[in-house]
Design a protein around this motif. Structure first.
Motif, PDB file in Angstrom:
ATOM      1  N   UNK A  22       7.504 -60.744  54.016  1.00  0.00           N
ATOM      2  CA  UNK A  22       6.962 -59.451  53.390  1.00  0.00           C
ATOM      3  C   UNK A  22       8.072 -58.677  53.464  1.00  0.00           C
ATOM      4  N   UNK A  23       8.171 -57.317  52.699  1.00  0.00           N
ATOM      5  CA  UNK A  23       9.127 -56.499  52.607  1.00  0.00           C
ATOM      6  C   UNK A  23       9.474 -55.855  53.903  1.00  0.00           C
ATOM      7  N   UNK A  24       8.472 -55.462  54.544  1.00  0.00           N
ATOM      8  CA  UNK A  24       8.777 -54.647  55.788  1.00  0.00           C
ATOM      9  C   UNK A  24       9.453 -55.784  56.848  1.00  0.00           C
ATOM     10  N   UNK A  43       0.517 -46.325  39.492  1.00  0.00           N
ATOM     11  CA  UNK A  43      -0.568 -46.321  40.418  1.00  0.00           C
ATOM     12  C   UNK A  43      -0.329 -45.494  41.637  1.00  0.00           C
ATOM     13  N   UNK A  44      -1.178 -45.799  42.459  1.00  0.00           N
ATOM     14  CA  UNK A  44      -0.660 -44.841  43.841  1.00  0.00           C
ATOM     15  C   UNK A  44      -0.356 -45.635  45.136  1.00  0.00           C
ATOM     16  N   UNK A  45      -0.181 -47.117  44.918  1.00  0.00           N
ATOM     17  CA  UNK A  45       0.482 -47.684  45.938  1.00  0.00           C
ATOM     18  C   UNK A  45       1.900 -47.403  46.042  1.00  0.00           C
ATOM     19  N   UNK A  46       2.186 -47.707  47.531  1.00  0.00           N
ATOM     20  CA  UNK A  46       3.775 -47.385  47.749  1.00  0.00           C
ATOM     21  C   UNK A  46       4.730 -47.765  46.597  1.00  0.00           C
ATOM     22  N   UNK A  47       4.444 -49.020  46.395  1.00  0.00           N
ATOM     23  CA  UNK A  47       5.421 -50.019  45.575  1.00  0.00           C
ATOM     24  C   UNK A  47       5.247 -49.571  44.224  1.00  0.00           C
ATOM     25  N   UNK A  69       7.826 -47.011  39.773  1.00  0.00           N
ATOM     26  CA  UNK A  69       7.796 -46.019  38.662  1.00  0.00           C
ATOM     27  C   UNK A  69       9.325 -45.139  38.697  1.00  0.00           C
ATOM     28  N   UNK A  70      10.014 -45.089  39.839  1.00  0.00           N
ATOM     29  CA  UNK A  70      11.402 -44.397  40.140  1.00  0.00           C
ATOM     30  C   UNK A  70      12.294 -45.440  39.355  1.00  0.00           C
ATOM     31  N   UNK A 104       3.547 -49.870  32.578  1.00  0.00           N
ATOM     32  CA  UNK A 104       2.407 -49.599  33.650  1.00  0.00           C
ATOM     33  C   UNK A 104       3.136 -50.013  34.892  1.00  0.00           C
ATOM     34  N   UNK A 105       3.130 -49.160  36.052  1.00  0.00           N
ATOM     35  CA  UNK A 105       3.631 -49.744  37.245  1.00  0.00           C
ATOM     36  C   UNK A 105       2.513 -49.893  38.188  1.00  0.00           C
ATOM     37  N   UNK A 106       2.251 -51.140  38.717  1.00  0.00           N
ATOM     38  CA  UNK A 106       0.772 -51.344  39.106  1.00  0.00           C
ATOM     39  C   UNK A 106       1.058 -52.814  39.944  1.00  0.00           C
ATOM     40  N   UNK A 107       1.142 -52.262  41.173  1.00  0.00           N
ATOM     41  CA  UNK A 107       1.372 -53.536  42.381  1.00  0.00           C
ATOM     42  C   UNK A 107       0.152 -54.556  42.262  1.00  0.00           C
ATOM     43  N   UNK A 108      -1.066 -54.132  42.393  1.00  0.00           N
ATOM     44  CA  UNK A 108      -2.241 -54.728  42.413  1.00  0.00           C
ATOM     45  C   UNK A 108      -2.449 -55.400  41.428  1.00  0.00           C
ATOM     46  N   UNK A 109      -2.423 -54.758  40.228  1.00  0.00           N
ATOM     47  CA  UNK A 109      -2.700 -55.434  38.978  1.00  0.00           C
ATOM     48  C   UNK A 109      -4.008 -55.501  38.423  1.00  0.00           C
ATOM     49  N   UNK A 110      -5.249 -54.852  39.231  1.00  0.00           N
ATOM     50  CA  UNK A 110      -6.394 -54.620  38.785  1.00  0.00           C
ATOM     51  C   UNK A 110      -6.614 -53.724  37.733  1.00  0.00           C
TER      52      UNK A 110
END
Lengths: 394, 320
Positions: free
Chosen positions: A105-107, A173-177, A182-183, A230-236
């Motif tokens: 994972x990324x971290x 969305x609000x997730x960090x990713x 979005x950037x 859309x930028x949505x990490x979770x996809x829900x």
């Protein structure tokens, strides 16, 4: 750690004159992205799986190629608990000149890579799209087989430019990713002169006080745009956006039309054969989830093995192969089943490659589009190009 | 059923004299059909056939021809005169292309999804032998004396040399990226191999069993990555070579003695399959992504006609 039983079919007889290279697969024992990701409806969204199945396809596929080079790959799995354990095991087990496929994972990915700076081993990132690994934190012993985030978002922006869908409503969305995503979108839109009609945050809540963030009619109204991204990490959230918009507009990103390194329905350049090897042959060897298709990480794992096998020199008197040096060979080019040969960008070690734009069941486009010219490689219109990059290996 | 019979009767009535004068058969990989045309490109018939028909080959007397059906694990044997199926070789896993051994009976087949080359007696449908290759074997070429067969592995970037007398793979020759098809020089000393993703044709010296020369093709206005060579054929004297340049939408013509490119002929999209007529005045080109064939006048070295055929044409046979 141990040799995987599934590969007993590979030539382990490596005769004396054979060059043997060691390829390791590093992963966590408990990888949070491999846990079943269920939304409250019970659907699994954006689930990742161990890269082993892609690696297996790669090892089987390159067996004969290696036979001709009088070389062989010894494949070793390293299972670890955390960053410290990963660095410790690599230091103890991986000799100079060997390669490690990083499936983290990324971290953890960032920390392990940083901990191995300066080591004479080839680290192959098959999973993280993070820009920092390719830019500010780029590293000479690190290669990226999976595309960067900007390669994905640039391909979307280029796709929009080709269609002349120039005004975008960006939902974030609000997730960090989601914010990094979005950037990246905003930078890509600027690069390809796509106008941002508006950028609006969405929220998964049902709170009526947040109705401008969760009510789709409000969220997609009162703006003039050609397309929603859309930028949505979770996809829900994103899966409910198509057909629920205020204006009749296509929806891109999230769970709709998306940029991908690979897609199971891709049918050109030998892709059906690769997909069938993954779907049929490898599923009997690796039981992660029998009925699944090759995803971007699986593809990158396959391509990483292919890159290593291709980088090995033909039979020569000097049988000691340093993969780090072999992968830096500027002439290295490998068939990645996307219509042009994959080569490595000298300035930051990113695998140069086309990107597919696909719905759930069809590939709609392959980028780069040749309308976007480039002095050297069309593919370098995707991602941060040499003049803009802060990384400079060449 | 009645309709089919009527069409068949109509076809026989209409075309019996034409058949004698010659015809073209085109395999349409995606259309699951064969298109039958006159030598001038007038369509006579589109004949439904098996799943994903790809490679085709004549029998030595041309009284039969074979069609590889990749999705049906089958090779169909057709009667050239009646265009009826006269035999079938079954359980051939995903056949792509093949060559016919000089004994006139043995078909040597590349099995694309099985990483193998297999040998079959087409007269009986019997399986003879199997050889392991790299992934995605493609082009097959047998030497005139029947001693060796060459099989290209697209994924392994290798040409396998099968010694048919001793029954073993004796060499794996490294070539450029994604080798596809072969042409063998008339004196049997040089083997041409198209390398699709390297945009070149490798020349293998068969005494040394290694690549000794490489021909590059680049039609004006194209970049290297557009040039994706697939089919390659030589004329009967062996002096001229023709290469279908795939995404570059051209056929390259080269002089085999110097390796120099003499001409580029503009054809349709993603040119793959090639065939010459008997007196070598015409070249037929299957264009996979424009669903047509180009008919090239070889005196002028220009395409004189393009004819719409079925979906994704792959190979062409010329009966003349």
């Amino acid at each position: 750690m141990g040799l995987i039983g599934a590969f007993s079919c590979l030539p382990s007889n490596a005769a004396a004159q054979n060059a043997t290279v060691l390829v390791f697969w590093l992963h966590l024992e408990q990888d949070r992205d491999w846990q079943e990701r269920r939304s409250y409806t019970g659907l699994t969204l954006k689930q990742l799986y161990p890269a082993l199945r892609g690696i297996t396809v790669g090892l089987l596929e390159n067996k004969v190629k290696l036979r001709a080079k009088q070389a062989s790959i010894d494949f070793v799995e390293i299972t670890t608990e955390d960053v410290e354990d990963s660095i410790g095991k690599i230091t103890a087990l991986v000799p100079d000149g060997a390669a490690v496929l990083l499936d983290l994972p990324d971290t953890e990915m960032r920390a392990v890579i940083a901990g191995l700076a300066g080591r004479e081993i080839a680290l192959l990132n098959i999973r993280s799209t993070a820009m920092a690994l390719r830019e500010a934190n780029c590293q000479r012993n690190l290669f990226h087989v999976i595309p960067s985030r900007r390669m994905y978002t640039d391909s979307i922006a280029q796709f929009l430019a080709v269609r002349n869908w120039r005004r975008v409503l960006l939902l974030v969305g609000t997730h960090e990713n989601d914010l990094s995503q979005a950037r990246a979108y905003e930078a890509s839109f600027e690069k390809f002169q796509i106008k941002l009609a508006d950028r609006r945050p969405f929220s998964l809540s049902n709170n009526p006080r947040d109705r401008d963030m969760n009510n789709l009619k409000l969220l997609t109204g009162d703006a003039k745009y050609d397309v929603i991204v859309i930028a949505d990490e979770i996809g829900e959230y994103s899966r409910y956006v198509p057909y629920n918009t205020f204006l009749p507009r296509p929806v891109i990103g999230g769970s709709g039309l998306a940029a991908r390194a690979w897609h199971w329905s891709w049918e050109r350049y030998g892709a059906p054969q690769l997909n069938q090897r993954f779907d049929r042959r490898a599923k009997n060897l690796i039981s992660d989830n029998k009925n699944r298709h090759m995803n971007d990480v699986d593809w990158a794992a396959w391509a990483a093995v292919k890159l290593i096998a291709t980088s090995l020199p033909a039979a020569s008197p000097d049988r000691r192969v340093n993969l780090l040096r072999a992968l830096r060979n500027p002439g290295l080019a490998v068939d990645i089943y996307k219509g042009s040969r994959g080569s490595i960008r000298g300035w930051n070690h990113q695998l140069r490659q086309p990107i597919l734009i696909a719905t759930q069941d069809a590939v709609i486009g392959k980028l780069p589009d040749m309308k976007f010219l480039h002095p050297y490689h069309y593919e370098d219109t995707l991602g941060i190009d040499a003049p803009q990059s802060v990384c400079r290996f060449d | 059923m009645l309709k089919q019979l009527t069409i068949a009767a109509f076809f026989l009535l209409l075309t019996s004299p034409v058949l004698a004068e010659g015809k073209l058969v085109v395999s349409n990989e995606r259309g699951n059909s064969l298109t039958v045309l006159t030598l001038d490109g007038d369509i006579l018939l589109e004949l439904p056939t098996c799943g994903r028909p790809r490679g085709m080959h004549f029998s030595h007397d041309k009284k039969n021809f074979f069609v590889g059906c990749a999705d049906d694990n089958l090779i169909l044997v057709y009667d050239s005169a009646t265009l009826e199926v006269s035999g079938r070789i079954t359980n051939v896993f995903a056949p792509e292309t093949f060559d016919l051994h000089p004994d006139g009976k043995t078909l040597i087949v590349s099995n694309e999804e099985d990483a193998s080359a297999t040998l079959w007696d087409w007269t009986t449908g019997a399986f003879i032998a199997e050889y392991e290759t790299g992934e995605e074997p493609e082009g097959v070429q047998v030497t005139q004396d029947g001693r060796y067969a060459f099989v290209a592995s697209e994924a392994a970037d290798l040409v396998h040399v099968i010694d048919l007398e001793n029954g073993e793979v004796t060499f794996d020759i490294p070539v450029d990226t994604r080798p596809r098809r072969f042409a063998l020089s008339v004196d049997q000393t040089q083997l041409y191999v198209s390398a699709e993703l390297a945009s070149v044709v490798n020349v293998i010296d068969l005494d040394q069993m290694k690549v000794t020369d490489t021909l590059t093709f680049l039609p004006p206005g194209f970049r290297k990555e557009h040039v994706t060579p697939v089919d390659i054929i030589l004329n009967r004297s062996g002096e001229l070579g023709f290469v279908a340049l795939g995404r570059a939408n051209h056929v390259g013509v080269f002089d085999t003695s110097t390796g120099k490119v003499l001409d580029y002929i503009l054809v349709g999209k993603r040119a793959w399959g090639l065939a010459l007529n008997h007196n070598e005045t015409r070249l037929y080109v299957a264009n996979g992504l424009s669903d047509d064939i180009s008919i090239v006048d070889l005196q002028k070295r220009r395409s004189i006609k393009s004819v719409k055929v079925g979906s994704v044409p792959y190979g062409i046979l010329v009966f003349d």
